[in-house]
Design an enzyme around this catalytic site. Sequence first.
Site, mmCIF file in Angstrom:
data_model
loop_
_atom_site.group_PDB
_atom_site.id
_atom_site.type_symbol
_atom_site.label_atom_id
_atom_site.label_comp_id
_atom_site.label_asym_id
_atom_site.label_seq_id
_atom_site.Cartn_x
_atom_site.Cartn_y
_atom_site.Cartn_z
ATOM 1 N N CYS A 47 0.823 -1.208 0.000
ATOM 2 C CA CYS A 47 0.000 0.000 0.000
ATOM 3 C C CYS A 47 0.858 1.259 0.000
ATOM 4 O O CYS A 47 0.343 2.360 -0.179
ATOM 5 C CB CYS A 47 -0.948 0.008 1.194
ATOM 6 S SG CYS A 47 -2.244 -1.234 1.069
ATOM 7 N N LYS A 69 0.586 3.719 -2.990
ATOM 8 C CA LYS A 69 -0.601 4.554 -3.236
ATOM 9 C C LYS A 69 -0.190 5.966 -3.634
ATOM 10 O O LYS A 69 0.830 6.466 -3.167
ATOM 11 C CB LYS A 69 -1.406 4.670 -1.931
ATOM 12 C CG LYS A 69 -2.418 3.556 -1.712
ATOM 13 C CD LYS A 69 -3.150 3.809 -0.402
ATOM 14 C CE LYS A 69 -4.581 3.360 -0.471
ATOM 15 N NZ LYS A 69 -5.332 3.675 0.738
ATOM 16 N N ASP A 99 -13.685 3.132 2.832
ATOM 17 C CA ASP A 99 -12.952 1.960 2.350
ATOM 18 C C ASP A 99 -13.579 1.348 1.108
ATOM 19 O O ASP A 99 -12.899 0.828 0.247
ATOM 20 C CB ASP A 99 -12.898 0.897 3.453
ATOM 21 C CG ASP A 99 -12.078 1.380 4.614
ATOM 22 O OD1 ASP A 99 -10.877 1.585 4.411
ATOM 23 O OD2 ASP A 99 -12.637 1.586 5.689
ATOM 24 N N ASP A 120 -8.509 -3.078 -4.883
ATOM 25 C CA ASP A 120 -7.186 -2.816 -4.298
ATOM 26 C C ASP A 120 -6.144 -3.642 -5.019
ATOM 27 O O ASP A 120 -6.319 -4.839 -5.179
ATOM 28 C CB ASP A 120 -7.188 -3.233 -2.823
ATOM 29 C CG ASP A 120 -7.124 -2.043 -1.897
ATOM 30 O OD1 ASP A 120 -6.126 -1.321 -1.960
ATOM 31 O OD2 ASP A 120 -8.072 -1.835 -1.130
ATOM 32 N N ASP A 142 -11.337 -4.098 2.956
ATOM 33 C CA ASP A 142 -12.192 -2.923 2.757
ATOM 34 C C ASP A 142 -13.677 -3.278 2.886
ATOM 35 O O ASP A 142 -14.483 -2.447 3.283
ATOM 36 C CB ASP A 142 -11.903 -2.271 1.403
ATOM 37 C CG ASP A 142 -10.655 -1.396 1.456
ATOM 38 O OD1 ASP A 142 -10.355 -0.856 2.534
ATOM 39 O OD2 ASP A 142 -9.982 -1.262 0.423
ATOM 40 N N GLY A 146 -11.195 -12.184 -13.920
ATOM 41 C CA GLY A 146 -10.103 -11.252 -13.724
ATOM 42 C C GLY A 146 -9.602 -10.715 -15.044
ATOM 43 O O GLY A 146 -10.146 -11.013 -16.097
ATOM 44 N N HIS A 147 -8.559 -9.902 -14.944
ATOM 45 C CA HIS A 147 -7.963 -9.331 -16.148
ATOM 46 C C HIS A 147 -6.468 -9.215 -15.917
ATOM 47 O O HIS A 147 -6.022 -8.815 -14.846
ATOM 48 C CB HIS A 147 -8.572 -7.946 -16.403
ATOM 49 C CG HIS A 147 -8.136 -7.339 -17.696
ATOM 50 N ND1 HIS A 147 -8.719 -7.675 -18.893
ATOM 51 C CD2 HIS A 147 -7.172 -6.440 -17.984
ATOM 52 C CE1 HIS A 147 -8.123 -6.986 -19.881
ATOM 53 N NE2 HIS A 147 -7.181 -6.231 -19.343
ATOM 54 N N ASP A 160 -10.130 0.481 7.769
ATOM 55 C CA ASP A 160 -8.936 -0.340 7.944
ATOM 56 C C ASP A 160 -7.705 0.531 7.730
ATOM 57 O O ASP A 160 -7.740 1.529 7.010
ATOM 58 C CB ASP A 160 -8.936 -1.584 7.036
ATOM 59 C CG ASP A 160 -8.974 -1.240 5.557
ATOM 60 O OD1 ASP A 160 -9.299 -0.081 5.201
ATOM 61 O OD2 ASP A 160 -8.680 -2.131 4.754
HETATM 62 CO CO CO Z 1 -9.275 0.590 3.312
HETATM 63 CO CO CO Z 2 -8.524 0.239 -0.338
#
Ligand code: CO
Ligand code: CO
Length: 344
Positions: A17, A20, A50, A72, A95, A143-144, A231
């Site tokens: 994360c 980001k 979230d 995410d 999330d 999915g991709h 979260d």
């Molecule tokens: Co979150």
């Molecule tokens: Co998120």
Amino acid sequence: MSRSTLRLTSLARGAGCGCKLPAADLHELLGGLDLPRDERVLVGIRTGDDAAVVRLGDRAEIGQLALVQTVDFFTPIVDDPRAFGAIAAANALSDVYAMGGTPLSALSIVGFPLERLGGEVLRAILDGALGVLAEAGALLVGGHSIDDPEPKFGLAVTGTIDPARMLSNSGAREGDAIVLTKPLGTGAIATVAKHGEVSEELLARAIEVMSALNEHASRCALAAGAHAAADVTGFGLLGHLHAIARESGLAAEVNAAAVPALPGAAELLQYERGVSGGTRRTAQWAAAFTSFAADVPAWRRWLLADATTSGGLLVAVPPDRASELPGPVIGRMAAGPAGAIQVS
Ligand code: CO
Ligand code: CO
């Protein structure tokens, strides 16, 4: 370098994360957009929540059912592909749990240098994710994938939620206890591990924490009558607590010494070896709304901004019910300027 010796994290610029986009930039950027308003959107982009919550309709057979949706994905935070997949899945599912929802299905998002790394690595990433999805009772239904020199993996998760029992950023009340259900420090450990400078033991513990579902914490929060939750991920504890406080029109007080830390995190943050670019950006941004008592040690200040991956739930709950949650009380919601955080 041969495929087998190529380390996953060496192909990533950011980690987990921590990759980001900065919160401050995002906020400004979204502010200029003409975002749709619709009464079916119960939770949308504006509150920095979230996940989004969309009401399915008014028909009686649908009743109190709404969809909760989130996406995410990130670059490798660890070298073990199976662990990377497991962490990415737990993080994406989180999330949904942070809103008080129940995950139903997931779509995978894959960016992968197939020729360079080989199919076995991708298969291990997916296998790690499938294990965590199974634990959550959620189904991978599609999915991709694209060819990408920098590996990326994540999930778009859809779940169900009762709009009458939703845990958004807003809704915290003055006097609520703030509970944190996982220790902080994953960002610090992952940052140092990227250079191979962390012990197997510390890394294994961090992986265990990042792969753990927030399902139990979410159920406990709902059962305890929690008022708000989020979260902890890339914007650190300060960033996510700020969102709860801001959206609830309250300030927050944090007792730094009560915030749990992963083993090793203190040492890694003390000399700033574990301070990632993402953590530094969050700390700079958070300075605008956070004040620290003079005796709060530097490493604890960094810990509160640690760019976390798949962190625990931050829950605002009536103080007499706080012990029903799996984590310590780290502070309280208080009257004051909306979004302001006082750390002592
Ligand atoms: Co979150
Ligand atoms: Co998120």
